[in-house]
Design a protein around this motif. Sequence first.
Motif, PDB file in Angstrom:
ATOM      1  N   SER A 173     142.213 -23.405   2.979  1.00  0.00           N
ATOM      2  CA  SER A 173     141.307 -24.519   3.273  1.00  0.00           C
ATOM      3  C   SER A 173     141.838 -25.392   4.403  1.00  0.00           C
ATOM      4  CB  SER A 173     141.093 -25.357   2.007  1.00  0.00           C
ATOM      5  OG  SER A 173     142.323 -25.913   1.557  1.00  0.00           O
ATOM      6  N   SER A 174     143.146 -25.597   4.466  1.00  0.00           N
ATOM      7  CA  SER A 174     143.722 -26.389   5.563  1.00  0.00           C
ATOM      8  C   SER A 174     143.587 -25.669   6.895  1.00  0.00           C
ATOM      9  CB  SER A 174     145.197 -26.673   5.269  1.00  0.00           C
ATOM     10  OG  SER A 174     145.350 -27.380   4.057  1.00  0.00           O
ATOM     11  N   SER A 175     143.760 -24.341   6.898  1.00  0.00           N
ATOM     12  CA  SER A 175     143.609 -23.584   8.144  1.00  0.00           C
ATOM     13  C   SER A 175     142.174 -23.645   8.653  1.00  0.00           C
ATOM     14  CB  SER A 175     144.023 -22.129   7.910  1.00  0.00           C
ATOM     15  OG  SER A 175     145.375 -22.043   7.495  1.00  0.00           O
ATOM     16  N   ILE A 176     141.206 -23.548   7.751  1.00  0.00           N
ATOM     17  CA  ILE A 176     139.809 -23.651   8.169  1.00  0.00           C
ATOM     18  C   ILE A 176     139.500 -25.043   8.681  1.00  0.00           C
ATOM     19  CG2 ILE A 176     137.422 -23.557   7.317  1.00  0.00           C
ATOM     20  CD1 ILE A 176     138.317 -21.349   5.419  1.00  0.00           C
ATOM     21  N   GLN A 177     140.078 -26.075   8.046  1.00  0.00           N
ATOM     22  CA  GLN A 177     139.897 -27.450   8.523  1.00  0.00           C
ATOM     23  C   GLN A 177     140.426 -27.603   9.945  1.00  0.00           C
ATOM     24  OE1 GLN A 177     138.589 -30.188   6.907  1.00  0.00           O
ATOM     25  NE2 GLN A 177     139.006 -31.545   8.651  1.00  0.00           N
ATOM     26  N   LEU A 178     141.598 -27.069  10.230  1.00  0.00           N
ATOM     27  CA  LEU A 178     142.163 -27.155  11.576  1.00  0.00           C
ATOM     28  C   LEU A 178     141.337 -26.355  12.577  1.00  0.00           C
ATOM     29  CD1 LEU A 178     145.995 -26.859  10.783  1.00  0.00           C
ATOM     30  CD2 LEU A 178     144.724 -28.913  11.447  1.00  0.00           C
ATOM     31  N   ALA A 179     140.847 -25.198  12.161  1.00  0.00           N
ATOM     32  CA  ALA A 179     140.051 -24.379  13.068  1.00  0.00           C
ATOM     33  C   ALA A 179     138.764 -25.080  13.467  1.00  0.00           C
ATOM     34  CB  ALA A 179     139.739 -23.031  12.407  1.00  0.00           C
ATOM     35  N   PHE A 180     138.109 -25.741  12.529  1.00  0.00           N
ATOM     36  CA  PHE A 180     136.859 -26.428  12.848  1.00  0.00           C
ATOM     37  C   PHE A 180     137.104 -27.702  13.651  1.00  0.00           C
ATOM     38  CE2 PHE A 180     134.808 -23.581   9.991  1.00  0.00           C
ATOM     39  CZ  PHE A 180     133.456 -23.648  10.295  1.00  0.00           C
ATOM     40  N   SER A 181     138.121 -28.469  13.287  1.00  0.00           N
ATOM     41  CA  SER A 181     138.353 -29.747  13.963  1.00  0.00           C
ATOM     42  C   SER A 181     138.993 -29.565  15.335  1.00  0.00           C
ATOM     43  CB  SER A 181     139.238 -30.645  13.092  1.00  0.00           C
ATOM     44  OG  SER A 181     140.489 -30.007  12.830  1.00  0.00           O
ATOM     45  N   ALA A 182     140.048 -28.763  15.426  1.00  0.00           N
ATOM     46  CA  ALA A 182     140.743 -28.582  16.692  1.00  0.00           C
ATOM     47  C   ALA A 182     140.089 -27.528  17.575  1.00  0.00           C
ATOM     48  CB  ALA A 182     142.212 -28.211  16.439  1.00  0.00           C
ATOM     49  N   GLY A 183     139.594 -26.453  16.973  1.00  0.00           N
ATOM     50  CA  GLY A 183     139.035 -25.374  17.774  1.00  0.00           C
ATOM     51  C   GLY A 183     137.584 -25.565  18.164  1.00  0.00           C
ATOM     52  N   LEU A 184     136.756 -26.028  17.230  1.00  0.00           N
ATOM     53  CA  LEU A 184     135.326 -26.173  17.497  1.00  0.00           C
ATOM     54  C   LEU A 184     134.883 -27.611  17.696  1.00  0.00           C
ATOM     55  CD1 LEU A 184     133.967 -23.612  14.841  1.00  0.00           C
ATOM     56  CD2 LEU A 184     134.369 -23.240  17.287  1.00  0.00           C
ATOM     57  N   GLY A 185     135.748 -28.555  17.395  1.00  0.00           N
ATOM     58  CA  GLY A 185     135.371 -29.949  17.542  1.00  0.00           C
ATOM     59  C   GLY A 185     134.383 -30.424  16.497  1.00  0.00           C
ATOM     60  N   LEU A 186     134.334 -29.772  15.348  1.00  0.00           N
ATOM     61  CA  LEU A 186     133.429 -30.136  14.267  1.00  0.00           C
ATOM     62  C   LEU A 186     134.231 -30.691  13.105  1.00  0.00           C
ATOM     63  CD1 LEU A 186     131.085 -27.006  14.310  1.00  0.00           C
ATOM     64  CD2 LEU A 186     130.689 -29.218  15.412  1.00  0.00           C
ATOM     65  N   ASN A 187     133.688 -31.711  12.465  1.00  0.00           N
ATOM     66  CA  ASN A 187     134.372 -32.358  11.362  1.00  0.00           C
ATOM     67  C   ASN A 187     133.765 -31.918  10.039  1.00  0.00           C
ATOM     68  OD1 ASN A 187     136.078 -33.875  13.061  1.00  0.00           O
ATOM     69  ND2 ASN A 187     134.467 -35.415  13.367  1.00  0.00           N
ATOM     70  N   LEU A 188     134.584 -31.352   9.186  1.00  0.00           N
ATOM     71  CA  LEU A 188     134.158 -31.023   7.838  1.00  0.00           C
ATOM     72  C   LEU A 188     134.257 -32.272   6.964  1.00  0.00           C
ATOM     73  CD1 LEU A 188     135.929 -27.570   7.420  1.00  0.00           C
ATOM     74  CD2 LEU A 188     133.529 -28.003   7.969  1.00  0.00           C
ATOM     75  N   PRO A 189     133.541 -32.322   5.848  1.00  0.00           N
ATOM     76  CA  PRO A 189     133.589 -33.516   4.985  1.00  0.00           C
ATOM     77  C   PRO A 189     135.017 -33.867   4.590  1.00  0.00           C
ATOM     78  CG  PRO A 189     131.820 -32.055   4.292  1.00  0.00           C
ATOM     79  CD  PRO A 189     132.593 -31.304   5.338  1.00  0.00           C
ATOM     80  N   PRO A 190     135.480 -35.091   4.927  1.00  0.00           N
ATOM     81  CA  PRO A 190     136.871 -35.454   4.595  1.00  0.00           C
ATOM     82  C   PRO A 190     137.053 -35.880   3.145  1.00  0.00           C
ATOM     83  CG  PRO A 190     135.814 -37.231   5.791  1.00  0.00           C
ATOM     84  CD  PRO A 190     134.798 -36.120   5.715  1.00  0.00           C
ATOM     85  N   GLY A 191     136.015 -36.472   2.544  1.00  0.00           N
ATOM     86  CA  GLY A 191     136.122 -36.895   1.156  1.00  0.00           C
ATOM     87  C   GLY A 191     137.150 -37.995   0.961  1.00  0.00           C
ATOM     88  N   ILE A 192     137.981 -37.845  -0.052  1.00  0.00           N
ATOM     89  CA  ILE A 192     138.989 -38.863  -0.348  1.00  0.00           C
ATOM     90  C   ILE A 192     140.131 -38.859   0.656  1.00  0.00           C
ATOM     91  CG2 ILE A 192     138.446 -38.849  -2.803  1.00  0.00           C
ATOM     92  CD1 ILE A 192     140.805 -37.044  -3.290  1.00  0.00           C
ATOM     93  N   LEU A 193     140.177 -37.862   1.520  1.00  0.00           N
ATOM     94  CA  LEU A 193     141.209 -37.791   2.565  1.00  0.00           C
ATOM     95  C   LEU A 193     140.668 -38.262   3.911  1.00  0.00           C
ATOM     96  CD1 LEU A 193     142.784 -34.310   1.678  1.00  0.00           C
ATOM     97  CD2 LEU A 193     143.553 -36.579   0.964  1.00  0.00           C
ATOM     98  N   ALA A 194     139.725 -39.215   3.876  1.00  0.00           N
ATOM     99  CA  ALA A 194     139.068 -39.663   5.114  1.00  0.00           C
ATOM    100  C   ALA A 194     140.040 -40.304   6.074  1.00  0.00           C
ATOM    101  CB  ALA A 194     137.939 -40.636   4.762  1.00  0.00           C
ATOM    102  N   GLY A 195     141.044 -40.999   5.587  1.00  0.00           N
ATOM    103  CA  GLY A 195     141.990 -41.641   6.478  1.00  0.00           C
ATOM    104  C   GLY A 195     143.086 -40.740   6.971  1.00  0.00           C
ATOM    105  N   VAL A 196     143.166 -39.524   6.441  1.00  0.00           N
ATOM    106  CA  VAL A 196     144.238 -38.607   6.821  1.00  0.00           C
ATOM    107  C   VAL A 196     143.758 -37.594   7.842  1.00  0.00           C
ATOM    108  CG1 VAL A 196     145.916 -36.916   5.971  1.00  0.00           C
ATOM    109  CG2 VAL A 196     145.280 -38.896   4.557  1.00  0.00           C
ATOM    110  N   PHE A 197     142.557 -37.043   7.649  1.00  0.00           N
ATOM    111  CA  PHE A 197     142.014 -36.004   8.547  1.00  0.00           C
ATOM    112  C   PHE A 197     140.747 -36.531   9.218  1.00  0.00           C
ATOM    113  CE2 PHE A 197     144.472 -33.715   5.392  1.00  0.00           C
ATOM    114  CZ  PHE A 197     145.220 -32.868   6.182  1.00  0.00           C
TER     115      PHE A 197
END
Length: 228
Positions: free
Chosen positions: A204-228
């Motif tokens: 799940s962390s690898s997919i989060q990095l792929a979407f945010s860093a690679g595609l520039g898309l933000n997945l739902p951060p949820g309770i980790l909104a201030g971290v990612f």
Amino acid sequence: MTTESAPDRGHSEFLARRTGLVMPALLLVAGVVLAIGTFTMDVPSGVASPGPQMFPAFISVACLVFAVLLAVDVLRKPEPEQVAARTAPATGGTAARTAEPTTATPDGQATAPAATPDRDTTAVGGATAAGETSAVGGAAVEEPLRIRSNRPAVLGLVGTVIVFIALLVPLGWIIAGALLFWGVARTLGSRRPVFDIFVAVAMSSSIQLAFSAGLGLNLPPGILAGVF
């Protein structure tokens, strides 16, 4: 008393031996829904190529292609007529007797073949039970059996996906995605829960990095909104 007509009986047998058509149907529905959502997507004018429509369009085309290929394969290679009966667990250190195959009737009932004097119904020395092998010219020929569906696993997968959808927004992708991967692994028979947790979080962390860093898309951060 009413009897089922020959066309109805043939139609029931046709569907009973092609239960694998469920998966192509699901892929077809997923591909059509994804294609409609992709083409109706509101894309800003200043988005650089290839844009956000490329990836979902590729997935929708892949779903449609695989749906057609799987449907053709299921129609060309139907399931065997005989259904494997459920086997009892081994007791007392002795291997359980191999289940005797059954034949599915049009009304969904399974009938086992009756034992005959020239037909041995026991498995001895690791040999398969009667009905699974037949003697042809003095040699044993194994008869194919239709594998029973694993309904608990299917229900577990469906439940895991429902829980993932319900927790995606409040918990965020990293936690909900990790729960999804962990639940799928457990449902499919994994017996290493601690190891599965680390693998699920890593995926799940690898997919989060792929979407945010690679595609520039933000997945739902949820309770980790201030971290990612």
